[in-house]
Design an enzyme around this catalytic site. Structure first.
Site, mmCIF file in Angstrom:
data_model
loop_
_atom_site.group_PDB
_atom_site.id
_atom_site.type_symbol
_atom_site.label_atom_id
_atom_site.label_comp_id
_atom_site.label_asym_id
_atom_site.label_seq_id
_atom_site.Cartn_x
_atom_site.Cartn_y
_atom_site.Cartn_z
ATOM 1 N N ASP A 152 0.837 -1.197 0.000
ATOM 2 C CA ASP A 152 0.000 0.000 0.000
ATOM 3 C C ASP A 152 0.874 1.251 0.000
ATOM 4 O O ASP A 152 1.986 1.216 -0.541
ATOM 5 C CB ASP A 152 -0.945 -0.060 1.229
ATOM 6 C CG ASP A 152 -2.281 0.609 0.954
ATOM 7 O OD1 ASP A 152 -2.281 1.819 0.692
ATOM 8 O OD2 ASP A 152 -3.323 -0.060 1.013
ATOM 9 N N HIS A 208 -3.911 6.420 2.799
ATOM 10 C CA HIS A 208 -4.547 5.182 2.340
ATOM 11 C C HIS A 208 -3.994 3.940 3.047
ATOM 12 O O HIS A 208 -4.745 3.086 3.512
ATOM 13 C CB HIS A 208 -4.314 5.092 0.828
ATOM 14 C CG HIS A 208 -5.059 4.020 0.122
ATOM 15 N ND1 HIS A 208 -4.551 2.763 -0.069
ATOM 16 C CD2 HIS A 208 -6.271 4.022 -0.470
ATOM 17 C CE1 HIS A 208 -5.429 2.041 -0.754
ATOM 18 N NE2 HIS A 208 -6.475 2.786 -1.004
ATOM 19 N N SER A 520 -10.836 -0.433 -2.062
ATOM 20 C CA SER A 520 -9.645 -0.416 -1.203
ATOM 21 C C SER A 520 -9.994 -0.609 0.257
ATOM 22 O O SER A 520 -9.180 -1.115 1.022
ATOM 23 C CB SER A 520 -8.935 0.931 -1.302
ATOM 24 O OG SER A 520 -8.191 1.029 -2.462
#
Ligand code: NAG
Ligand code: NAG
Ligand code: NAG
Ligand code: NAG
Ligand code: NAG
Ligand code: NAG
Length: 736
Positions: A152, A208, A520
């Site tokens: 990620d 994220h 996600s």
């Protein structure tokens, strides 16, 4: 990618999932255009248990030798190789010309040579909504043995979600490393990859990666929320498990060669489950796709990869992570909806969405953009100071903010998602916009007030997200993808203080927890559930864990969901507590996937390189079987419109339900309709012990008339307590 979702209209914050068209290209000094290609050579024969320190390893030397043999412009492999994959996977990434690529492609031992593509990224209420409460039964000592690898944007190490309070040292078998990063007993590994460069920090500057990691394995943290929105306690699926961070995404781009390098390390480091919230707009063939290759080698070592389905449903994309050895996760809603209201001067209330944590904006004048667009270019030189700017064509808030607007009302293609904007904002539908226009037309000084966001109860949930990429699977139409759905709308989880909450650099609001949406966010819920199952069943293969998650998923309501049924949401909504004890599982190992690949046209030469075994042989043509033979927990037939068909799905169930002696009987749900007939033989499986395997065949026949693209049924095995459900889908959707 399981990146942050980039919505059409809002194009902002959601981790997004687009196939990059950008390939890292450069013009060499000789004028030949070179780009980064991945040269995939299959199984790694060299045993390199830990990283080699200094000097060339045997595998690296072999890569250099191979490349030097085909370079004839006087340059050396040393200056061309970006990565040597040598720990778990065999191959390398290098800058090559088209001619060099062609030469390498024909070389013995090379499975494929393909351009490295660029991929993008796409409270904790969500776990409670899944019927997986904080006090769910846990296997605590073994949960601490489970290591989850996160590919990620890195991680923010100081988040309370990653505290190591009370956690012992990492499992003894762990071989990972913390490079340019201080680990603790929660985050036990961290590495960063950017086109072969060393010395980069795995710290998360985007948010994220911290968000996904805390959804998988964050500790329980009380009293969090985004300025009071979505308040509650935050927690991951396995708060006791360990995290290993592999930073492969930078400001929204993730390069294929970096992704493969991270898989190579993660497998050798000893992770148990990999979480991959990254992908493309369309799937690529298995051996021309870094994630499919990486997850294949992970599977061989007993490691499941859980991946996002993609965020491109509204832009015509298809489910992106489709290999049968990886889990592909669609995004769906929870029972919490975040609403924001616009109240017009005439008292009419328009209920829209957004995560609006600004104070209430009172009675500001409504204005339309001069030429209909809220793009920053179109608004240049105009001032909307103090006004609420209406944006009929969508916006991420940047245009209105730069034009001095006090607030904005945005027509959004994704009415089910609440985005964080850099100014007070409400997103609305086209119909609501028409109502506002009617009010403006009748009113001399039209005004509106924008209220702060409130959470409301969403009784329709779960509904699959408007943006979630759907099937059919364009690579293997006979394998259902996505596999299942998990919460991916308005998810609160950890954030990084290095990125504003709206992702807009002019926004000066920072927070420890943030609300974002995307497949996600769905993927790490499934990863957490997979790690949870693994903590109870450390010896289960990736296919057994996938089967447990898929056959226990809660069926979703086709009437409340967009057309396409299981092609949109897979087997249903993730149910972690039920997956712990699925009763029966459908196992598959490397040989099974190889047989399926033979059936799909790969040949023995290629597959021998992949497996590294001369024993790998495809059956003679004519006997090579079918995709339907793979022991997969769901069944799909891609039919020709109007043509009769009969297809058989042979399946073998392994009994994993204690105490071991049990009788399962089959029930067929649906499938008695006018178009398909489903038969199961035998309809009774009597097991006498654990791990016993018994086989059966599902026969599906019928025809789908023109204009009827999709029909589904299910076969459910039950011992009276457990339900082992396998959806059956027949469709005629074009897969070209
Ligand atoms: C918002 O949109 C503008 C214009 O379309 C774009 O340049 C900008 O990068 C976007 N901002 C974010 C934070 O996505
Ligand atoms: C990263 O770590 C290496 C080895 O410890 C060190 O030499 C290098 O300076 C570090 N890089 C940065 C940017 O801190
Ligand atoms: C919108 O109007 C501005 C100001 O008149 C102009 O400069 C701009 O080019 C227009 N943009 C579009 C997309 O028409
Ligand atoms: C508002 O007025 C404009 C211009 O007179 C007209 O084109 C439009 O249809 C009206 N819209 C509504 C919703 O009444
Ligand atoms: C196997 O497939 C590869 C790639 O399509 C091809 O180059 C090769 O000639 C095939 N080998 C055989 C023995 O058919
Ligand atoms: C297709 O199946 C139906 C029902 O079994 C049968 O009546 C029909 O003749 C079949 N059509 C063909 C072309 O085989």
């Amino acid at each position: 990618m399981g990146t942050v979702l980039k919505p059409l209209a809002v194009s902002l914050l959601l981790a997004v999932f687009l196939l990059g068209t950008l390939d890292a290209s450069e013009i060499g000094s000789d004028g030949d255009e070179k780009q980064v290609y991945i040269v995939y050579m299959g199984h790694q024969h060299q045993h390199e248990p830990s990283e080699s320190t200094g000097g060339f390893s045997a595998a690296e030397a072999a890569h250099h030798k191979l490349l030097n043999q085909i370079l004839d412009d006087g340059s050396s492999a040393l200056g061309r190789i970006v990565y040597s994959y040598k720990r778990s996977i065999n191959g390398f990434a290098a800058r090559l010309t088209e001619q060099e690529r062609r030469k390498l492609s024909g070389t013995e031992g090379v499975v494929s040579v393909f351009p490295s593509r660029t991929y993008q990224l796409q409270t904790t209420r969500s776990w409670d909504f899944l019927g997986f409460p904080r006090n769910a039964r846990r296997s605590l000592p073994t949960e601490g043995e489970v290591i989850v690898g996160m590919l990620d944007t890195g991680v923010w190490p100081d988040s309370p979600s990653f505290s190591d309070d009370g956690l012992g040292p990492p499992p003894g078998r762990w071989k990972g490393a913390c490079l340019n990063f201080t680990c603790n007993n929660k985050i036990i590994g961290a590495r960063a990859y950017r086109q072969g460069r060393a010395g980069l920090s795995p710290v998360d500057t985007a948010g994220h990666g911290s968000h996904t990691a805390s959804t998988v394995a964050g500790r329980v943290v009380e009293g969090v929320g985004l300025a009071g929105v979505a308040a509650g306690s935050a927690r991951g699926g396995v708060p006791g498990a360990r995290l290993a961070i592999y930073k492969v995404c930078w400001d929204d781009f993730c390069a294929g060669e970096d992704i493969l390098a991270a898989f190579d390390d993660a497998i050798a480091d000893g992770v148990d489950v990999i979480s991959f919230s990254i992908g493309g707009k369309l799937p690529a063939p298995y051996f021309e796709n870094a994630a499919a290759i990486g997850s294949f080698h992970a599977m061989r070592r007993g490691v499941l990869t859980s991946a996002s389905a993609g965020n491109s449903a509204l832009t015509g994309g298809r489910v992106g992570n489709v290999a049968p050895w990886m889990l592909s996760v669609a995004a769906s809603s929870t029972d919490r909806r975040l609403v924001a209201k616009l109240v017009l001067g005439n008292g009419k209330t328009i209920v829209g969405a957004s995560v609006n944590i600004f104070p209430k904006l009172e009675k500001a004048p409504l204005a339309l953009p001069f030429n209909g667009s809220c793009q920053p270019d179109s608004l240049a030189g105009q001032s909307y100071r103090g006004k609420i700017l209406l944006c009929p064509g969508g916006s991420n808030g940047t245009g209105p903010l730069l034009a001095g607007a006090a607030g904005t009302v945005i027509v959004n293609a994704e009415p089910d998602v609440a985005f964080v904007f850099p100014l007070p904002a409400v997103t609305i539908t086209q119909d609501q916009f028409t109502q506002i226009l009617a009010y403006i037309n009748r009113t001399r000084n039209p005004v509106g007030s924008i209220h702060s966001t409130k959470a409301t109860f969403n009784s329709d949930a779960p509904i699959v997200a408007s943006f979630s990429s759907t099937g059919p699977n364009l690579i293997s139409p006979g394998i259902l993808k996505p596999d299942l759905s998990a919460p991916g709308i308005d998810i609160l989880a950890a954030w990084t203080p290095l990125s504003p909450v709206s992702g807009n650099l002019r926004d000066n609001r920072f927070a420890a927890y943030n609300v974002i949406s995307g497949t996600s966010m769905a993927c790490p819920h499934a990863t957490g559930a997979a790690a949870y199952v693994k903590s109870f069943h450390p010896g289960w293969s990736p296919a057994m864990i996938m089967s447990a998650l898929i056959t226990t998923a809660t069926p979703m309501d086709p009437a409340r969901n967009p057309g396409g049924g299981e092609l949109v949401y897979g087997a249903g909504q993730l149910n972690p507590a039920a997956a712990r004890d699925p009763g029966l599982v459908y196992d598959a190992r490397e040989d099974d996937y190889v047989r399926m690949l033979c059936a799909e046209g790969y040949n023995s030469t290629q597959l021998r390189a992949v497996t590294g075994s001369d024993a790998t042989v495809c059956p003679a043509s004519g006997e090579s079987g079918a995709t339907a033979d793979l022991n997969y927990p769901t069944m799909v037939h891609h039919a020709a419109p109007g043509k009769n068909f009969t297809v058989r799905f042979p399946r073998t169930a392994t009994n994993v339900g204690a105490p071991g002696r049990s009788v399962y009987t089959a029930r067929i749900v649906g499938g008695s309709g006018p178009y398909i007939r489903v038969a199961v033989a035998p309809r009774r499986l009597a097991f006498s012990r654990l791990q016993q395997k018994l086989s059966f065949t599902v026969k599906v026949s019928g025809a789908l008339p023109d204009g009827n693209e999709f029909v589904s049924a299910a076969v459910v095995w039950s011992d009276g307590v457990r339900q082992v459900r396998s959806p059956i889908i027949v469709h005629t959707v074009d897969v070209q």
